[in-house]
Design a protein around this motif. Sequence first.
Motif, PDB file in Angstrom:
ATOM      1  N   ASN A 255       0.759  -1.138   0.236  1.00  0.00           N
ATOM      2  CA  ASN A 255      -0.064   0.153  -0.080  1.00  0.00           C
ATOM      3  C   ASN A 255       0.907   1.181  -0.100  1.00  0.00           C
ATOM      4  N   LEU A 256       1.958   1.348   0.874  1.00  0.00           N
ATOM      5  CA  LEU A 256       2.813   2.430   0.719  1.00  0.00           C
ATOM      6  C   LEU A 256       3.468   2.481  -0.530  1.00  0.00           C
ATOM      7  N   SER A 257       3.691   1.501  -0.962  1.00  0.00           N
ATOM      8  CA  SER A 257       4.576   1.620  -2.257  1.00  0.00           C
ATOM      9  C   SER A 257       3.604   2.033  -3.462  1.00  0.00           C
ATOM     10  N   GLY A 258       2.339   2.006  -3.248  1.00  0.00           N
ATOM     11  CA  GLY A 258       1.594   2.492  -4.299  1.00  0.00           C
ATOM     12  C   GLY A 258       1.412   1.424  -5.496  1.00  0.00           C
ATOM     13  N   LEU A 259       1.636   0.154  -5.109  1.00  0.00           N
ATOM     14  CA  LEU A 259       1.493  -0.938  -6.270  1.00  0.00           C
ATOM     15  C   LEU A 259       0.251  -1.827  -5.977  1.00  0.00           C
ATOM     16  N   SER A 260      -0.226  -2.527  -7.066  1.00  0.00           N
ATOM     17  CA  SER A 260      -1.255  -3.343  -6.929  1.00  0.00           C
ATOM     18  C   SER A 260      -0.601  -4.652  -6.306  1.00  0.00           C
ATOM     19  N   PRO A 261      -1.268  -5.164  -5.269  1.00  0.00           N
ATOM     20  CA  PRO A 261      -0.832  -6.464  -4.768  1.00  0.00           C
ATOM     21  C   PRO A 261      -1.176  -7.517  -5.887  1.00  0.00           C
ATOM     22  N   ALA A 262      -2.012  -7.390  -6.752  1.00  0.00           N
ATOM     23  CA  ALA A 262      -2.201  -8.309  -7.897  1.00  0.00           C
ATOM     24  C   ALA A 262      -1.179  -8.419  -8.810  1.00  0.00           C
ATOM     25  N   LYS A 263      -0.247  -7.349  -9.010  1.00  0.00           N
ATOM     26  CA  LYS A 263       0.540  -7.431 -10.069  1.00  0.00           C
ATOM     27  C   LYS A 263       1.715  -8.504  -9.918  1.00  0.00           C
ATOM     28  N   ARG A 264       1.919  -9.096 -11.108  1.00  0.00           N
ATOM     29  CA  ARG A 264       2.785 -10.285 -10.915  1.00  0.00           C
ATOM     30  C   ARG A 264       4.510  -9.915 -10.980  1.00  0.00           C
ATOM     31  N   VAL A 265       5.158 -10.679 -10.371  1.00  0.00           N
ATOM     32  CA  VAL A 265       6.425 -10.382 -10.177  1.00  0.00           C
ATOM     33  C   VAL A 265       7.162  -9.982 -11.490  1.00  0.00           C
ATOM     34  N   GLU A 266       6.731 -10.888 -12.847  1.00  0.00           N
ATOM     35  CA  GLU A 266       7.484 -10.700 -13.853  1.00  0.00           C
ATOM     36  C   GLU A 266       7.078  -9.502 -14.461  1.00  0.00           C
ATOM     37  N   ARG A 267       5.937  -8.770 -13.902  1.00  0.00           N
ATOM     38  CA  ARG A 267       5.696  -7.626 -14.492  1.00  0.00           C
ATOM     39  C   ARG A 267       6.057  -6.281 -13.923  1.00  0.00           C
TER      40      ARG A 267
END
Length: 283
Positions: A255-267
């Motif tokens: 949440n603090l990073s502003g990223l989606s938890p569903a984003k895949r590592v390879e992306r």
Amino acid sequence: MEKMMTIPPHRARKSLGQNFLTDPSIAQKIVDFLDPAIPKETPLIEIGPGKGILTRALLNKTSNLILLEKDNTLIPDLTERFGTIPGVRIIRADALDYPFGEGDAYQSPPFSGGDYRIVSNLPYNISVPLLFRFLSTPKPPLEMVLMFQREVARRIVASTGSDDYGHLSVAMALSASARKVLDLKPGSFYPAPKVHSSVVLIQPRIFESDGEREQIRNALTLSRKLFSYRRRTLQNALQLAFPETPKSDFEEIINLSGLSPAKRVERLLPEEFHLISMTMQET
């Protein structure tokens, strides 16, 4: 037109990954990728000069050439051909153990603690460990012109989301700029390898402080762990990589990073590995 070099009798040592370049015109193309703006007196290290075909081309590019050769059976020929040339030094050493950019050897001539460059037809069996060694030294080279197995070169320059994208791609993006500049067929070498080869031009990043270098080191540690789960979501990959950490901690970090938890590592972009790592350090 220059013809293929006739290789004198020498049984290539598979354990050392020896495949000797044979075409002088290709050798010239490789050394021409060196930045002509860098002073000729800047030390230039050739790792694994072997039969000396790249060495011969490098003589016109530098007045301060260091030949680093592990195979003691090649030293006499190198010494006979290049040992009396002013500005050429021949050192029997294993590149994996050589103190690039650090230690007493680096503080002494010909380096004297200053800039240097590296050119090499790298032994493919140790090319990636050597690359990481060059990049992690306290004083990386100004530039490197290095030959890799083609598949490794693709991984080095791969973009996010591509099939070749992985930890090596992230490490290069955060530590240097790199571009593939030349492809070579197996017939350009003796003995001919079973794979194609590529030359990559690499310019290591200059870090402003030890703290900045440590931040990148932490990001690469994270990248290595997460790419063990490359097709997992960020949330799942973090939990698998750090099973001792509560799930709620990762929810906060993401949440603090502003990223989606569903984003895949390879992306994940290289800078996003850096961002996640920084956030983990701060929380």
